[in-house]
Enzyme design. Structure first.
Site, PDB file in Angstrom:
ATOM      1  N   GLY A  43      43.803  30.682  74.947  1.00 41.99           N
ATOM      2  CA  GLY A  43      44.497  31.609  75.839  1.00 41.99           C
ATOM      3  C   GLY A  43      45.845  32.010  75.294  1.00 41.99           C
ATOM      4  O   GLY A  43      45.971  32.244  74.097  1.00 41.99           O
ATOM      5  N   ASN A  89      43.825  39.071  78.351  1.00 43.23           N
ATOM      6  CA  ASN A  89      42.883  37.998  78.013  1.00 43.23           C
ATOM      7  C   ASN A  89      41.450  38.446  78.290  1.00 43.23           C
ATOM      8  O   ASN A  89      40.537  38.175  77.512  1.00 43.23           O
ATOM      9  CB  ASN A  89      43.146  36.757  78.875  1.00 43.23           C
ATOM     10  CG  ASN A  89      44.148  35.797  78.250  1.00 43.23           C
ATOM     11  OD1 ASN A  89      44.520  35.942  77.095  1.00 43.23           O
ATOM     12  ND2 ASN A  89      44.572  34.817  79.017  1.00 43.23           N
ATOM     13  N   LEU A 146      46.788  31.901  71.627  1.00 41.51           N
ATOM     14  CA  LEU A 146      46.227  30.605  71.226  1.00 41.51           C
ATOM     15  C   LEU A 146      44.717  30.666  71.032  1.00 41.51           C
ATOM     16  O   LEU A 146      44.008  29.701  71.329  1.00 41.51           O
ATOM     17  CB  LEU A 146      46.574  29.558  72.302  1.00 41.51           C
ATOM     18  CG  LEU A 146      48.058  29.471  72.733  1.00 41.51           C
ATOM     19  CD1 LEU A 146      48.204  28.669  74.022  1.00 41.51           C
ATOM     20  CD2 LEU A 146      48.901  28.861  71.624  1.00 41.51           C
ATOM     21  N   ALA A 164      40.097  41.542  65.506  1.00 39.69           N
ATOM     22  CA  ALA A 164      40.778  42.423  66.472  1.00 39.69           C
ATOM     23  C   ALA A 164      40.976  41.812  67.852  1.00 39.69           C
ATOM     24  O   ALA A 164      41.357  42.520  68.779  1.00 39.69           O
ATOM     25  CB  ALA A 164      40.084  43.778  66.591  1.00 39.69           C
ATOM     26  N   ALA A 165      40.746  40.507  68.014  1.00 40.15           N
ATOM     27  CA  ALA A 165      41.013  39.861  69.317  1.00 40.15           C
ATOM     28  C   ALA A 165      42.494  40.007  69.649  1.00 40.15           C
ATOM     29  O   ALA A 165      42.861  40.461  70.742  1.00 40.15           O
ATOM     30  CB  ALA A 165      40.634  38.388  69.270  1.00 40.15           C
ATOM     31  N   GLY A 166      43.342  39.662  68.672  1.00 35.84           N
ATOM     32  CA  GLY A 166      44.783  39.737  68.887  1.00 35.84           C
ATOM     33  C   GLY A 166      45.255  41.181  69.083  1.00 35.84           C
ATOM     34  O   GLY A 166      46.141  41.446  69.899  1.00 35.84           O
ATOM     35  N   ASP A 167      44.664  42.121  68.335  1.00 36.52           N
ATOM     36  CA  ASP A 167      45.059  43.527  68.465  1.00 36.52           C
ATOM     37  C   ASP A 167      44.658  44.089  69.825  1.00 36.52           C
ATOM     38  O   ASP A 167      45.404  44.855  70.437  1.00 36.52           O
ATOM     39  CB  ASP A 167      44.403  44.369  67.352  1.00 36.52           C
ATOM     40  CG  ASP A 167      44.903  43.971  65.968  1.00 36.52           C
ATOM     41  OD1 ASP A 167      46.016  43.430  65.875  1.00 36.52           O
ATOM     42  OD2 ASP A 167      44.164  44.203  64.994  1.00 36.52           O
TER      43      ASP A 167
END
Ligand code: ADP
Length: 300
Positions: free
Chosen positions: A222, A274, A218, A246-249
């Site tokens: 988070g 996280n 999200l 690349a936060a999700g990766d």
């Protein structure tokens, strides 16, 4: 042990004042290359978090391909199953405007030439892993083949459905964990994810489709998770983000390095992931921003 099946791209970051209008010519302010591609990012994140990592992918016979091999190798990743194609190495052209907005053009190149036969050749690597991780920047047939091999050998499978596309049952039935972000969750389920209720509804729908466990990331809020027995939310850390590429990766790679195969420690693993992505968003670039295990621990 983690095997990542996925894309390898060189990101060419072009800093511009603004985007050119049709027919207009503009000067680029600065130009910089960095390793990227969802597959590579996730592999590097897993390896930097101390997972023994191997990679299945394709590069071109060019300098960019050599660069990506070096990026993976220097992170300690096994690249025996990174092979070459006739197309050039995948490349993303990132037009980064002064106002911080970015527009991206992607050349799939060699990534599009990865085949189910290539995945079959890497069978040994897959069956000797705890997790097989993949995304949709390589052809769908590769994910289908990889997850079939994994499930037959009792290897846990993680699908990051990005960029989102319709997922055939043949693949979905072999997905142990699916990890869409809010946009991808909406594309897959038709449910706009805006609050706790819609998070639950979207997750339920993904379970109905056949995935065994769900995490919806999200962004700065988070992550929401749903397993057979458990559902919950883990807030993100409050940080000043400078670049969320690349936060999700990072989240996914680090998660795969920390998860137990039966997902019983999912909440703890999400907390750790996280923290890793909160560190990543505070630095520019994809691979250069991915933290090491030590850095994540130190930030706890
Ligand atoms: P994607 O990059 O795939 O779109 P998200 O934007 O959902 O994925 O981000 C993945 C994870 O990265 C989130 O679950 C969160 O932990 C972390 N994250 C993303 N953006 C921020 C932010 N601005 N501040 C802190 N953490 C963030």
């Amino acid at each position: 042990k983690v095997t990542v099946l996925g894309s390898l791209n060189v990101d060419t970051i072009l800093k511009v004042q603004r985007l050119p209008k049709p027919g207009e010519t503009l000067q680029i302010i600065s130009k910089q290359n960095a390793g990227g591609g969802k597959g590579a990012n996730q592999g590097i994140a897993a390896a930097r978090s101390n997972a023994q990592t191997s990679f299945i992918g394709k590069i071109g016979k060019d300098e960019n391909g050599k660069m990506m091999c070096e990026v993976l190798r220097s992170a300690g990743i096994d690249i025996t199953n990174v092979t070459t194609a006739s197309s050039g190495t995948g490349q993303a052209f990132i037009l980064l405007q002064k106002n911080g907005e970015n527009s991206i053009l992607v050349y799939g190149g060699a990534n599009q030439e990865l085949t189910a036969a290539d995945v079959q050749k890497a069978k040994n690597k897959i069956v000797n892993s705890d997790f097989l991780v993949t995304q949709f920047e390589t052809p769908l047939e590769c994910a289908i083949e990889g997850f079939k091999i994994a499930k037959n050998a009792g290897v846990a499978t993680i699908l990051n459905p990005a960029p989102a596309k319709k997922i055939p049952t043949e693949l979905m039935q072999n997905v142990d964990l699916i990890t869409p972000n809010e946009t991808e969750a909406e594309l897959l389920t038709g449910i706009k994810v805006i609050d706790e209720k819609t998070q639950c509804l979207a997750a339920e729908k993904l379970l109905e489709f056949g995935a065994k466990n769900v995490i919806i990331t999200l962004g700065s809020k988070g992550a929401f998770y749903q397993t057979k027995n458990e559902r919950g939310f883990v807030p993100a850390l409050r940080v000043d983000a400078v670049d969320t590429t690349a936060a999700g990766d990072t989240f996914l790679g680090v998660l795969s390095s920390q998860l137990d195969k039966d997902f019983s420690n999912i909440k703890e693993a999400i907390k750790f992931a996280n923290k890793a992505s909160a560190l990543a968003v505070q630095k520019l670039g994809a691979i250069p921003s991915i933290p090491s295990y030590k850095e994540i621990k130190r930030s706890l």
